[in-house]
Design an enzyme around this catalytic site. Structure first.
Site, mmCIF file in Angstrom:
data_model
loop_
_atom_site.group_PDB
_atom_site.id
_atom_site.type_symbol
_atom_site.label_atom_id
_atom_site.label_comp_id
_atom_site.label_asym_id
_atom_site.label_seq_id
_atom_site.Cartn_x
_atom_site.Cartn_y
_atom_site.Cartn_z
ATOM 1 N N GLN A 178 0.806 -1.222 0.578
ATOM 2 C CA GLN A 178 0.255 0.207 0.170
ATOM 3 C C GLN A 178 0.860 1.005 -0.009
ATOM 4 O OE1 GLN A 178 -3.752 -0.268 3.160
ATOM 5 N NE2 GLN A 178 -2.919 -2.547 3.715
ATOM 6 N N ASP A 180 5.941 -9.835 -13.996
ATOM 7 C CA ASP A 180 5.480 -8.672 -14.718
ATOM 8 C C ASP A 180 6.478 -7.010 -14.109
ATOM 9 O OD1 ASP A 180 6.245 -7.564 -11.830
ATOM 10 O OD2 ASP A 180 3.941 -8.228 -10.737
ATOM 11 N N LYS A 218 1.489 -8.561 -17.101
ATOM 12 C CA LYS A 218 0.706 -9.574 -16.780
ATOM 13 C C LYS A 218 -0.508 -8.583 -16.669
ATOM 14 C CE LYS A 218 0.949 -9.550 -12.055
ATOM 15 N NZ LYS A 218 1.469 -9.188 -10.487
ATOM 16 N N GLY A 274 -0.155 -16.802 -4.580
ATOM 17 C CA GLY A 274 0.564 -17.376 -5.422
ATOM 18 C C GLY A 274 -0.123 -17.269 -7.127
HETATM 19 C C1 R5P Z 1 3.258 -7.399 -6.541
HETATM 20 O O1 R5P Z 1 3.930 -6.566 -7.354
HETATM 21 C C2 R5P Z 1 4.140 -8.060 -6.306
HETATM 22 O O2 R5P Z 1 5.401 -7.522 -6.563
HETATM 23 C C3 R5P Z 1 3.709 -10.073 -6.459
HETATM 24 O O3 R5P Z 1 4.036 -10.254 -8.247
HETATM 25 C C4 R5P Z 1 2.291 -10.249 -6.127
HETATM 26 O O4 R5P Z 1 2.608 -9.818 -4.697
HETATM 27 C C5 R5P Z 1 1.952 -11.685 -6.126
HETATM 28 O O5 R5P Z 1 0.996 -11.345 -5.767
HETATM 29 P P1 R5P Z 1 0.212 -12.810 -5.662
HETATM 30 O O6 R5P Z 1 0.869 -14.261 -5.686
HETATM 31 O O7 R5P Z 1 -0.950 -13.252 -4.591
HETATM 32 O O8 R5P Z 1 -0.759 -13.241 -6.911
#
Ligand code: R5P
Length: 310
Positions: A94, A167, A190, A222
């Protein structure tokens, strides 16, 4: 110098203490019946250089409150200097206003830690580098990449690897790893339509026949990683592994990893491993305790910590 810890990650705190051959200071961190946090430092800290080790991981608010109360107790006990050692800084995601009338909670938490009485912060792989500037006290933001490189060189054949950012936002981090292991770089573009959901759109770079190493700061649900792994295999990758600094792994994340296309997920010990993580044969934990140990010793001796970025 004194080391002290809350309840969030006692394993890592013990490992850091073992590395430094300095026992953790006596300290009780308990709850009243209504869950209020109560702390008692069990030894004299007057005039000491104290390092409080506490990740603000799940349960994030309880662990944050423990950190704040510990800092307050140390300040009132006349510690000379208090360094908040926060291996995983929760609330970091955040860090800006994504929509009108939303908070910048990372800044609020930085203010709380500073107001509680911390003189310095030592952390690792902040979600965004600029969060360092949210603290009006000196803040060292270590990187886990050197520990990842050591593990990759030991356990992987780097001749056919390609490092992949899951990403666009993670490209700088992925480049740090790619440069060190002398691998090319690819990016998964992404698009996330709703919070908690991720959708892989496109792979930028040639991954066919390559062993892909995804690198990121956080794995939470994940979704990002599993979708990226599937997209890479669809684009002809030989196999896909992942190196992630902070294993938040909420909800059914471990189940998701166990059933995913990932060959292996390697996380560090900035967050205490749950039983599900320990039981997974797909997840391996590497330690960053030596890096924190070295940074603590260098801070205590007023030496540069930049050697830890090499
Ligand atoms: C996003 O910008 C972060 O670097 C991670 O890619 C993200 O927090 C991963 O979240 P989740 O495992 O829920 O997809």
């Amino acid at each position: 110098m004194k080391l002290i810890c809350g309840n969030s990650n006692t394993d890592l705190a013990q490992s850091i203490a073992g590395y430094l051959k300095t026992p953790l200071a006596e300290c009780l961190v308990r709850r009243f019946a209504d869950e209020e946090v109560w702390v008692k430092i069990g030894e004299n800290v007057r005039g000491d250089d104290v390092f409080v080790i506490q990740s603000t991981s799940f349960p994030a608010n309880d662990n944050l409150m423990e950190l704040l109360v510990l800092i307050d107790a140390l300040k009132r006990a006349s510690a000379k200097r208090i360094t908040a050692v926060i291996p995983y800084f929760g609330y970091a995601r955040q860090d800006r206003k994504p929509a009108p009338r939303t908070p910048i909670s990372a800044k609020l938490v930085a203010n709380l830690i500073t107001s509680a009485g911390a003189d310095r912060v030592l952390t690792m792989d902040l979600h965004a580098d600029q969060i360092q500037g949210f603290f009006d006290i000196p803040t060292d933001n270590l990187i886990a990449v050197p520990a990842m490189v050591r593990d990759i060189e030991k356990n992987y054949d780097t001749g056919n690897t390609i490092v992949v950012s899951p990403d666009v936002g993670g490209v700088v981090r992925a480049r740090q790893l790619a440069k060190r292991i002398k691998s090319p770089l690819a990016i998964v573009d992404k698009r996330r339509d709703k919070p908690g959901q991720s959708e892989v759109m496109n792979v930028i770079g040639d991954v066919s026949g390559k062993s892909c190493i995804l690198v990121d700061d956080i794995i939470d649900s994940g979704g990002t990683l599993c979708n990226a792994a599937t997209a890479l295999l669809k684009n002809g990758a030989k196999d896909v592994s992942a190196f992630i600094t902070h294993g938040v792994l909420s909800g059914k994340a471990v189940e998701r990893i166990n059933g995913s296309d990932l060959k292996e997920l390697v996380i560090t010990d900035t967050i205490s491993a749950t039983d599900a993580v320990k039981a997974s044969d797909r997840i391996r934990v590497i330690t960053v305790s030596d890096m924190f140990g070295k940074a603590i010793v260098r801070t205590a001796n007023s030496e540069s910590v930049s050697v830890l970025f090499e």
